[in-house]
Motif scaffolding. Structure first.
Motif, PDB file in Angstrom:
ATOM      1  N   HIS A  54      -8.410   2.302   2.619  1.00 28.66           N
ATOM      2  CA  HIS A  54      -9.344   2.862   2.355  1.00 28.66           C
ATOM      3  C   HIS A  54     -10.086   2.546   1.333  1.00 28.66           C
ATOM      4  O   HIS A  54     -10.928   3.500   0.304  1.00 28.66           O
ATOM      5  CB  HIS A  54      -8.153   3.901   1.897  1.00 28.66           C
ATOM      6  CG  HIS A  54      -7.406   4.538   2.930  1.00 28.66           C
ATOM      7  ND1 HIS A  54      -8.782   5.168   4.600  1.00 28.66           N
ATOM      8  CD2 HIS A  54      -6.351   5.453   3.366  1.00 28.66           C
ATOM      9  CE1 HIS A  54      -7.714   5.528   5.027  1.00 28.66           C
ATOM     10  NE2 HIS A  54      -6.385   6.102   4.623  1.00 28.66           N
ATOM     11  N   TYR A  55      -9.621   1.481  -0.052  1.00 29.21           N
ATOM     12  CA  TYR A  55     -10.113   1.101  -0.956  1.00 29.21           C
ATOM     13  C   TYR A  55     -11.854   0.704  -0.390  1.00 29.21           C
ATOM     14  O   TYR A  55     -12.399   0.965  -1.808  1.00 29.21           O
ATOM     15  CB  TYR A  55      -9.671  -0.114  -1.112  1.00 29.21           C
ATOM     16  CG  TYR A  55      -9.270  -1.129  -0.842  1.00 29.21           C
ATOM     17  CD1 TYR A  55      -8.745  -1.819   0.560  1.00 29.21           C
ATOM     18  CD2 TYR A  55     -10.561  -2.471  -1.184  1.00 29.21           C
ATOM     19  CE1 TYR A  55      -8.925  -2.712   1.546  1.00 29.21           C
ATOM     20  CE2 TYR A  55     -10.619  -3.379   0.028  1.00 29.21           C
ATOM     21  CZ  TYR A  55      -9.892  -3.710   0.972  1.00 29.21           C
ATOM     22  OH  TYR A  55      -9.892  -5.221   1.957  1.00 29.21           O
ATOM     23  N   ASN A  97       0.646  -0.981   0.357  1.00 30.35           N
ATOM     24  CA  ASN A  97      -0.153  -0.397   0.093  1.00 30.35           C
ATOM     25  C   ASN A  97       0.859   1.112  -0.141  1.00 30.35           C
ATOM     26  O   ASN A  97       1.711   1.645   1.296  1.00 30.35           O
ATOM     27  CB  ASN A  97      -0.862  -0.412   1.068  1.00 30.35           C
ATOM     28  CG  ASN A  97      -1.315   1.460   1.379  1.00 30.35           C
ATOM     29  OD1 ASN A  97      -1.900   1.550   0.548  1.00 30.35           O
ATOM     30  ND2 ASN A  97      -2.317   1.105   2.865  1.00 30.35           N
ATOM     31  N   SER A 149      -4.215  -1.379  -1.523  1.00 26.12           N
ATOM     32  CA  SER A 149      -4.434  -0.954  -0.595  1.00 26.12           C
ATOM     33  C   SER A 149      -4.068  -1.490   0.423  1.00 26.12           C
ATOM     34  O   SER A 149      -5.297  -2.909   0.406  1.00 26.12           O
ATOM     35  CB  SER A 149      -5.434   0.094  -0.930  1.00 26.12           C
ATOM     36  OG  SER A 149      -6.013   0.706  -0.381  1.00 26.12           O
ATOM     37  N   SER A 163       4.343   0.216  -3.574  1.00 23.85           N
ATOM     38  CA  SER A 163       3.288   0.055  -4.748  1.00 23.85           C
ATOM     39  C   SER A 163       3.780  -0.969  -6.243  1.00 23.85           C
ATOM     40  O   SER A 163       3.200  -0.389  -7.256  1.00 23.85           O
ATOM     41  CB  SER A 163       2.251   1.191  -4.909  1.00 23.85           C
ATOM     42  OG  SER A 163       1.180   0.848  -5.142  1.00 23.85           O
ATOM     43  N   GLN A 177      -1.800   5.724  -3.778  1.00 20.05           N
ATOM     44  CA  GLN A 177      -3.108   4.691  -3.215  1.00 20.05           C
ATOM     45  C   GLN A 177      -4.067   4.210  -4.163  1.00 20.05           C
ATOM     46  O   GLN A 177      -5.001   4.873  -4.888  1.00 20.05           O
ATOM     47  CB  GLN A 177      -3.378   4.537  -1.337  1.00 20.05           C
ATOM     48  CG  GLN A 177      -4.667   3.539  -1.843  1.00 20.05           C
ATOM     49  CD  GLN A 177      -4.621   3.367   0.641  1.00 20.05           C
ATOM     50  OE1 GLN A 177      -5.260   2.701   0.571  1.00 20.05           O
ATOM     51  NE2 GLN A 177      -4.641   5.322   0.665  1.00 20.05           N
ATOM     52  N   CYS A 178      -4.333   3.194  -3.853  1.00 25.64           N
ATOM     53  CA  CYS A 178      -5.403   2.454  -5.538  1.00 25.64           C
ATOM     54  C   CYS A 178      -7.025   2.979  -4.488  1.00 25.64           C
ATOM     55  O   CYS A 178      -7.582   1.844  -3.414  1.00 25.64           O
ATOM     56  CB  CYS A 178      -5.491   0.956  -5.569  1.00 25.64           C
ATOM     57  SG  CYS A 178      -6.927   1.280  -7.014  1.00 25.64           S
ATOM     58  N   LEU A 179      -7.821   4.097  -3.883  1.00 24.40           N
ATOM     59  CA  LEU A 179      -8.917   3.919  -3.069  1.00 24.40           C
ATOM     60  C   LEU A 179      -9.918   4.485  -3.632  1.00 24.40           C
ATOM     61  O   LEU A 179     -10.825   4.591  -3.010  1.00 24.40           O
ATOM     62  CB  LEU A 179      -8.228   5.361  -1.923  1.00 24.40           C
ATOM     63  CG  LEU A 179      -7.745   7.017  -2.167  1.00 24.40           C
ATOM     64  CD1 LEU A 179      -8.241   7.596  -2.833  1.00 24.40           C
ATOM     65  CD2 LEU A 179      -7.133   6.728  -0.553  1.00 24.40           C
TER      66      LEU A 179
END
Ligand SMILES: [Zn+2]
Length: 496
Positions: free
Chosen positions: A444-445, A306, A441, A313, A417-419
């Protein structure tokens, strides 16, 4: 009243290999450090900074914006970068005098070279410049709050949600704590209690137990403790500093009542210790579980890689596992690989490229060599729409959508981050129409992906955002800190 407002936020993973440098600081959405009026415009509306400013402006106060410096979570901040940003803040508040108060948005888990409690140090330097006026701050719920930070602030409040969807509300809460002080009220009494075990980040979600009930209990206790504002910070466990641990703190008119409320909440947290244990499958097991699901999308969370916890990442364990399992219709995001993005942009849409993808930034890892089809390219910012960051334009530099077998990968040139589902929609992919979605992540995703996920499966592939801190070589933790819930090696005994 005249209030100077500033932000200096960093979540420092002291185990991350790369230091955080001055050039890493800027606005969250991209670009340099916004200062003066630009700080009010460019800092995201969902932030505690903007929440505080909106509440203070509505109360008729005059705001003097200094600057807002954010860097993505990462390694220990270089000392000269920390000093340079502090100097600019101190210079700004000095020139802004006469002032009635100062507000600073902090993260609460910032570590600089030689400054283990960097958040407290920021407030101490501000205070030495402005003298005896209120200095207040908002914190992330991943703050590692020690006695130094509590002593340095006239009031503190932290987020109560993870995913953080109450950042602006937290800023408003800090303003509510400041208002009586501005009217000449007595300083707040304060209390602070530690929790003696580190909580894996993937078990800190307030969309799940035990945190959902614990924060509900906090709000009940707060209502029962008239005039008090309580905070429970679940901490950031990847920091080798003495104040690294969850804690509880509060501000209010009556210290014994504050202390009683916090002690009651602490007892509830300690009773839930076993529920904080991580226990998540490896990547191949998780992919096999996902492929057995009758319908999609199954969201596979690569919780240890993350960017939002300081990881590279760029690991490719999940992509390799998907290819091994013959997965079709899988999406992966966000893979940080500026070199691959540049090669894709040079080759153009439709090209097939020989690439060494990802795997370049974590010691002991290696890239995935293969042939990748460049399906789409992008350089424009991505406008986020999910509950956490709606309205923020994220600049991730040149981006590319690459395909290998049945796996499509969103590659970016700036770590993030992939959120938010928009990172896929930016390439015309509706995540809910696909079978598997790998997100780098920890939690938060969940805010934006839970509503469309048939199932969520967390997995533990190697990454710098360790879910089991007992594996890390801590040297500076406070004595008695259990490095994972119920860790058997702990000699800690509760005081009787
Ligand atoms: Zn956080």
């Amino acid at each position: 009243m005249r209030i100077a407002v500033a932000g200096f936020t960093h979540e420092t993973n002291t185990f991350a290999p790369e230091p955080t440098r001055l050039a890493d600081f800027g606005a969250r959405g991209g670009g340099g450090i916004p200062a003066g009026a630009a700080a009010l415009e460019r800092v995201e509306p969902a932030s505690s900074f903007r929440g505080f400013c909106a509440a203070a402006a509505a109360a008729g106060h005059e705001l003097v914006p200094v600057l807002h410096a954010f860097a993505p979570p990462g390694g220990t901040i270089e000392r000269k970068a920390f000093d340079a940003i502090c100097d600019r803040i101190v210079d700004g508040v000095t020139r802004a005098r006469p002032l009635d108060a100062v507000f600073v948005e902090l993260h609460g888990a910032m570590v600089a070279d030689g400054v283990p409690d960097a958040d407290a140090e920021v407030l101490r330097r501000v205070r030495s410049a402005v003298g005896p006026i209120p200095v207040v701050a908002a914190l992330d719920s991943h703050a590692n709050v020690g006695p130094g930070l509590v002593a340095a602030a006239d009031a503190l409040a932290a987020y109560r949600t993870y995913p953080h969807v109450d950042m602006a509300r937290t800023g408003a809460r800090v303003h509510a704590l400041l208002e009586p002080l501005l009217r000449g009220g007595a300083p707040w009494e304060r209390a602070h209690l530690d929790i003696p075990f580190l909580m894996p980040l993937c078990r800190q979600s307030t969309l799940a137990q035990p945190c959902d009930s614990l924060y509900a209990a906090l709000e009940v206790l707060e209502r029962e403790t008239a005039g008090a504002t309580l905070s429970f910070v679940t901490g950031f466990p990847l920091a080798d500093v003495p104040q690294c641990r969850p804690s509880l703190f509060g501000y209010g008119p009556d210290e014994p009542r504050l202390r009683k409320a916090l002690a009651e909440l602490r007892a509830r947290v300690l009773a839930q210790e076993p529920a904080f244990a991580a226990g998540i499958p490896g990547v191949d097991e998780a992919v096999a579980l996902a492929l057995r699901e009758p319908r999609g999308p199954v969201v596979l969370a690569d919780v240890q890689d993350n960017a939002g916890g300081g990881a590279s990442s760029d690991t490719v364990w999940a992509i390799e596992a998907l290819l091994r399992a013959g997965a079709t219709d899988a999406l992966v995001g966000l893979l940080f690989d500026p070199e691959a993005a540049a090669a894709a942009h040079a080759a153009g849409v439709g090209a097939t490229l020989e690439l060494a993808l990802g795997g370049k930034r974590m010691p002991g890892h290696r890239p995935l060599h293969g042939r990748f089809v460049v399906e789409a390219l992008r350089t424009e910012r991505v406008l986020l729409r999910g509950p956490m960051m709606a309205g923020t334009h994220m600049d991730l530099g040149p981006m590319a959508l690459l395909r290998v077998g049945g796996v499509r990968i969103v590659v970016c040139s700036r770590r993030a981050q992939c959120l938010d589902r928009e990172y896929f929609r930016a390439f015309g992919l509706e995540p809910e129409r696909h079978r598997l979605i790998v997100v780098k992540s920890t939690n938060h995703y969940r805010a934006d992906f839970t509503p469309v996920a048939a199932r969520i499966i967390e997995f533990a592939a190697p990454g710098a955002c360790a879910m089991d801190p007992s594996q890390l070589a801590f040297r500076r933790l406070a004595p008695g800190t259990r490095t994972r819930p119920g860790h058997p090696s702990s000699a800690f005994k509760e005081p009787t």
